[in-house]
Write a protein that holds these residues in place. Structure first.
Motif, PDB file in Angstrom:
ATOM      1  N   ALA A 157       0.827  -1.208   0.000  1.00 18.36           N
ATOM      2  CA  ALA A 157       0.000   0.000   0.000  1.00 18.36           C
ATOM      3  C   ALA A 157       0.860   1.258   0.000  1.00 18.36           C
ATOM      4  O   ALA A 157       0.582   2.223  -0.731  1.00 18.36           O
ATOM      5  CB  ALA A 157      -0.934  -0.009   1.209  1.00 18.36           C
ATOM      6  N   ILE A 158       1.920   1.264   0.812  1.00 18.64           N
ATOM      7  CA  ILE A 158       2.821   2.416   0.846  1.00 18.64           C
ATOM      8  C   ILE A 158       3.503   2.604  -0.514  1.00 18.64           C
ATOM      9  O   ILE A 158       3.634   3.730  -1.017  1.00 18.64           O
ATOM     10  CB  ILE A 158       3.882   2.243   1.949  1.00 18.64           C
ATOM     11  CG1 ILE A 158       3.252   2.428   3.336  1.00 18.64           C
ATOM     12  CG2 ILE A 158       5.028   3.227   1.762  1.00 18.64           C
ATOM     13  CD1 ILE A 158       2.884   3.854   3.669  1.00 18.64           C
ATOM     14  N   ALA A 159       3.941   1.494  -1.120  1.00 17.11           N
ATOM     15  CA  ALA A 159       4.593   1.576  -2.432  1.00 17.11           C
ATOM     16  C   ALA A 159       3.630   2.128  -3.482  1.00 17.11           C
ATOM     17  O   ALA A 159       4.006   2.939  -4.329  1.00 17.11           O
ATOM     18  CB  ALA A 159       5.107   0.198  -2.849  1.00 17.11           C
ATOM     19  N   CYS A 160       2.367   1.691  -3.405  1.00 16.29           N
ATOM     20  CA  CYS A 160       1.341   2.183  -4.331  1.00 16.29           C
ATOM     21  C   CYS A 160       1.140   3.688  -4.142  1.00 16.29           C
ATOM     22  O   CYS A 160       1.127   4.455  -5.117  1.00 16.29           O
ATOM     23  CB  CYS A 160       0.031   1.440  -4.093  1.00 16.29           C
ATOM     24  SG  CYS A 160      -1.348   2.007  -5.120  1.00 16.29           S
ATOM     25  N   HIS A 161       0.990   4.109  -2.894  1.00 11.44           N
ATOM     26  CA  HIS A 161       0.808   5.531  -2.595  1.00 11.44           C
ATOM     27  C   HIS A 161       1.984   6.352  -3.113  1.00 11.44           C
ATOM     28  O   HIS A 161       1.806   7.390  -3.766  1.00 11.44           O
ATOM     29  CB  HIS A 161       0.666   5.713  -1.081  1.00 11.44           C
ATOM     30  CG  HIS A 161       0.740   7.138  -0.627  1.00 11.44           C
ATOM     31  ND1 HIS A 161       1.943   7.790  -0.397  1.00 11.44           N
ATOM     32  CD2 HIS A 161      -0.226   8.050  -0.369  1.00 11.44           C
ATOM     33  CE1 HIS A 161       1.703   9.030  -0.022  1.00 11.44           C
ATOM     34  NE2 HIS A 161       0.392   9.217   0.019  1.00 11.44           N
ATOM     35  N   ASP A 162       3.205   5.888  -2.850  1.00 13.09           N
ATOM     36  CA  ASP A 162       4.389   6.664  -3.204  1.00 13.09           C
ATOM     37  C   ASP A 162       4.565   6.791  -4.720  1.00 13.09           C
ATOM     38  O   ASP A 162       4.878   7.879  -5.231  1.00 13.09           O
ATOM     39  CB  ASP A 162       5.638   6.033  -2.581  1.00 13.09           C
ATOM     40  CG  ASP A 162       5.657   6.168  -1.066  1.00 13.09           C
ATOM     41  OD1 ASP A 162       4.804   6.901  -0.520  1.00 13.09           O
ATOM     42  OD2 ASP A 162       6.520   5.527  -0.430  1.00 13.09           O
ATOM     43  N   GLU A 163       4.350   5.690  -5.435  1.00 10.16           N
ATOM     44  CA  GLU A 163       4.491   5.768  -6.895  1.00 10.16           C
ATOM     45  C   GLU A 163       3.397   6.645  -7.493  1.00 10.16           C
ATOM     46  O   GLU A 163       3.658   7.465  -8.388  1.00 10.16           O
ATOM     47  CB  GLU A 163       4.440   4.373  -7.519  1.00 10.16           C
ATOM     48  CG  GLU A 163       4.608   4.426  -9.033  1.00 10.16           C
ATOM     49  CD  GLU A 163       4.640   3.058  -9.687  1.00 10.16           C
ATOM     50  OE1 GLU A 163       4.458   2.999 -10.918  1.00 10.16           O
ATOM     51  OE2 GLU A 163       4.852   2.054  -8.972  1.00 10.16           O
ATOM     52  N   MET A 164       2.188   6.492  -6.986  1.00 11.99           N
ATOM     53  CA  MET A 164       1.071   7.290  -7.486  1.00 11.99           C
ATOM     54  C   MET A 164       1.327   8.783  -7.259  1.00 11.99           C
ATOM     55  O   MET A 164       1.121   9.615  -8.147  1.00 11.99           O
ATOM     56  CB  MET A 164      -0.221   6.854  -6.770  1.00 11.99           C
ATOM     57  CG  MET A 164      -1.505   7.281  -7.445  1.00 11.99           C
ATOM     58  SD  MET A 164      -2.943   6.708  -6.486  1.00 11.99           S
ATOM     59  CE  MET A 164      -2.903   4.937  -6.811  1.00 11.99           C
ATOM     60  N   MET A 165       1.817   9.096  -6.080  1.00 16.84           N
ATOM     61  CA  MET A 165       2.082  10.488  -5.742  1.00 16.84           C
ATOM     62  C   MET A 165       3.159  11.086  -6.636  1.00 16.84           C
ATOM     63  O   MET A 165       3.020  12.202  -7.149  1.00 16.84           O
ATOM     64  CB  MET A 165       2.492  10.591  -4.267  1.00 16.84           C
ATOM     65  CG  MET A 165       2.784  12.000  -3.798  1.00 16.84           C
ATOM     66  SD  MET A 165       3.078  12.027  -2.018  1.00 16.84           S
ATOM     67  CE  MET A 165       3.638  13.713  -1.790  1.00 16.84           C
ATOM     68  N   GLN A 166       4.225  10.335  -6.852  1.00 17.03           N
ATOM     69  CA  GLN A 166       5.321  10.848  -7.673  1.00 17.03           C
ATOM     70  C   GLN A 166       4.911  11.028  -9.131  1.00 17.03           C
ATOM     71  O   GLN A 166       5.290  12.013  -9.775  1.00 17.03           O
ATOM     72  CB  GLN A 166       6.537   9.927  -7.554  1.00 17.03           C
ATOM     73  CG  GLN A 166       7.179   9.929  -6.177  1.00 17.03           C
ATOM     74  CD  GLN A 166       7.487  11.330  -5.671  1.00 17.03           C
ATOM     75  OE1 GLN A 166       8.058  12.154  -6.392  1.00 17.03           O
ATOM     76  NE2 GLN A 166       7.100  11.623  -4.434  1.00 17.03           N
ATOM     77  N   LYS A 167       4.111  10.103  -9.659  1.00 18.09           N
ATOM     78  CA  LYS A 167       3.651  10.232 -11.051  1.00 18.09           C
ATOM     79  C   LYS A 167       2.717  11.440 -11.189  1.00 18.09           C
ATOM     80  O   LYS A 167       2.773  12.165 -12.189  1.00 18.09           O
ATOM     81  CB  LYS A 167       2.923   8.948 -11.469  1.00 18.09           C
ATOM     82  CG  LYS A 167       3.822   7.738 -11.619  1.00 18.09           C
ATOM     83  CD  LYS A 167       4.656   7.791 -12.883  1.00 18.09           C
ATOM     84  CE  LYS A 167       5.567   6.562 -13.014  1.00 18.09           C
ATOM     85  NZ  LYS A 167       4.823   5.303 -13.163  1.00 18.09           N
ATOM     86  N   LEU A 168       1.862  11.651 -10.203  1.00 12.21           N
ATOM     87  CA  LEU A 168       0.966  12.805 -10.244  1.00 12.21           C
ATOM     88  C   LEU A 168       1.757  14.116 -10.146  1.00 12.21           C
ATOM     89  O   LEU A 168       1.465  15.086 -10.852  1.00 12.21           O
ATOM     90  CB  LEU A 168      -0.054  12.717  -9.109  1.00 12.21           C
ATOM     91  CG  LEU A 168      -1.140  11.659  -9.281  1.00 12.21           C
ATOM     92  CD1 LEU A 168      -1.863  11.407  -7.962  1.00 12.21           C
ATOM     93  CD2 LEU A 168      -2.155  12.087 -10.347  1.00 12.21           C
TER      94      LEU A 168
END
Length: 566
Positions: free
Chosen positions: A471-482
């Motif tokens: 979940a943390i990895a998903c959040h972090d990648e999503m945030m960086q792409k946005l």
């Protein structure tokens, strides 16, 4: 670690031992959020008034042990009450729960930091007030001040909650006390009704910051309309999505939609209605797209489901506004339903017969559309059940996502109120969520005429091995792409405080100078929205603790037991 015992003793002498908490169960609970955390808490202190908050801050400065203020600590999905860094003493402000002032004519109320949504609602009911507040979807016992200081979003015409407050009472990190706006002058008649005061406007620097502890503020209330209508609509055709968003933006810019409202995607809608359908999916995640049409039938087959409300001076005005909205939306939505008091009363009359014939009780529908509609300023705990989406056990009556190890991480990018921009952000969110095996659970918070604050919920079960990390990895990648696309979050979790891009100017230097001036010992919520990685040089604070402080928690508790025995 003798000084730790001295800190504890000083707090006990000031607050009484009952309000200095060091037992393992309470500390463990304070160290628990809805995602993985490692920060260690030294103790919990509970001052009962502003003067005690000031004294606590002085003690923190004397011993160089930082404090981390929370109101009720229900910041679920963003970090709960867990401090941003190790070695803090949590300062709970729930005992500061007075409603200090109230004016029906001028439509305001002044509250302390521990006053909850439910408490204010009951207060207005008791006084038979014709006023209502802007409420959030959080629990009824969540703090008003805490959410406003995070620049949280509410329902109704005052959904931008921070835009409708004034007159802060603030304890600075040095222990000094200030009042913002006109409230700093004795007998200032406009202190509760004028937002700006005279001179530099300071209220904003105490939101999303660690520059002060807000112990009191004035909140502006909303008159109950003569005629209220809620309405809901669904969008079935994905090809019409961008036009749909642009139509809503135009309605809001024209002033026809004066309230803050949310548009849910189908996954968000489903998660608020039930838990994960494990049998239908053969125990697999995420929820397959081919199953969604069956679930969508419950709300008219929509990929997106929107809400709205009209606050009209008369039925005649309300009917005209309703027609204008129907005319504007009919090109894109496949269903739109309006609900007013008359319709609620009709359904209440036929409810017993309808239940007898169909077995369905209309009570939930009546409450959702009208009687307990959030747009009428009525807090509810129902939305919190979404945090239990992936849990195997039934949702308990006394919900506590921290205690029950619900997995919930929010990501909240801000985007222009424009169909193309929203579509671009959605593609990023949906692709990454599915790849990490989470449902793209999305809400579009339409607060102003020019921007949308998207709320992405990564919902999971913390009891499943590996889910926290995924979940943390998903959040972090999503945030960086946005962020790469220019969609910066309007609010951060405690684990993401150092995840923003480097600013293009001297903003970091300004924050550094403000922090140096206001908090020379760095004792107030270190690491919280201070973006120290952006500062031009190392901030040479006096050394007040190191990593050994976090490891010394056990020593502190042992010392407290010895003091209690003495």
């Amino acid at each position: 670690m003798e000084y730790l015992a001295k800190v504890l003793q000083a707090y006990q002498e000031l607050l009484s031992p009952d309000n200095v908490v060091v037992d393992q169960k309470s500390i463990s609970a304070a160290e628990t959020a809805t995602f993985a955390t490692t920060q260690k808490v030294l103790a919990i202190i509970r001052p009962g008034n502003c003067a005690e908050v000031q004294e606590c801050v002085c003690i923190a400065n004397k011993y160089k042990v930082p404090i981390y203020p929370v109101s009720t600590g229900k910041n679920w999905g963003y970090g709960s009450k867990v401090p941003t860094q190790d070695g803090c003493v949590i300062m709970e402000l729930s005992r500061l729960n007075r409603i200090v002032d109230y004016d029906e004519k001028l439509a305001y109320v002044t509250v302390e930091a521990g006053v909850t949504q439910g408490q204010l609602f009951e207060f207005l009911q008791k006084h038979q007030s014709n006023l209502m507040m802007s409420v959030t979807g959080s629990a009824s016992d969540s703090s008003l001040v805490g959410n406003i200081l995070e620049r949280g979003i509410g329902k109704g015409p005052y959904g931008d909650r921070f835009a409708n407050v004034c007159g802060f009472e603030v304890v600075l990190p040095t222990g000094e006390l200030i009042h913002t706006g006109f409230d700093r002058f004795a007998n200032a008649q406009a202190a509760k009704v004028n937002r700006w005061g005279i001179g530099p406007y300071l209220d904003g620097i105490f939101t999303q910051s660690n520059f002060g502890i807000v112990t009191q503020m004035t909140i502006w209330l909303i008159p109950q309309p003569q005629y209220f209508q809620s309405f809901f609509y669904s969008l079935q055709d994905d090809a019409a999505f961008e036009e749909f968003i642009d139509t809503l933006q135009n309605l809001k810019l024209q002033g026809l939609l004066r309230n803050s409202f949310v548009i849910f995607n189908d996954y968000r809608m489903l998660s608020t209605k039930q838990q994960y359908p494990w049998k239908d999916t053969n125990e697999k995640t995420p929820l397959p797209e081919d199953l969604m049409p069956n679930f969508r039938k419950a709300w008219g087959g929509g990929l997106w489901i929107g809400e709205g409300a009209l606050y009209s001076a008369s039925k005649e005005q309300g009917r005209i506004e309703r027609k204008l909205i129907q005319r504007a939306l009919k090109k894109t939505v496949n269903k739109i339903v309006f609900f007013d008091e008359r319709k609620a009363k009709i359904l209440e009359i036929i409810r017993p017969i309808y239940k007898l014939i169909t077995g369905v009780d209309l009570r939930g529908i009546i409450d959702f559309f009208y009687n307990k509609n959030l747009q009428r300023g009525i807090p509810t705990d129902k939305v919190i059940s979404m945090a239990y989406w992936r849990k195997r056990e039934p949702v308990p009556s006394n919900m506590n996502p921290d205690r029950d190890r619900c997995g919930l991480i929010w990501l909240a990018p801000s985007v222009p109120f424009d169909g193309k921009h929203v579509r671009t952000a959605l593609k990023i969110i949906e692709e990454i969520a599915i790849r990490y095996q989470f449902e793209p659970n999305i809400g579009l918070q339409c607060v102003t005429e020019r921007s949308i604050d998207m709320t992405v919920a990564i919902v999971y079960d913390r009891d499943v091995p590996g889910e926290d990390e995924r979940a943390i990895a998903c959040h972090d990648e999503m945030m960086q792409k946005l962020i790469l696309e220019g969609y910066i979050p309007y609010r951060l979790t405690t684990s993401a405080m150092n995840s923003l891009p480097t600013p293009k100017d001297d903003y970091g230097k300004l924050l550094q100078e403000l922090k140096r001036a206001l908090d020379p010992n760095n004792i107030l919520a270190p690491g919280r929205y201070d973006f120290q990685q952006d500062w031009p040089d190392k901030f040479d604070f006096r050394k007040y603790y190191d990593h050994s402080v976090a490891l010394a928690s056990q020593t502190l508790r042992k010392s407290s037991e010895e003091i209690a025995q003495d």
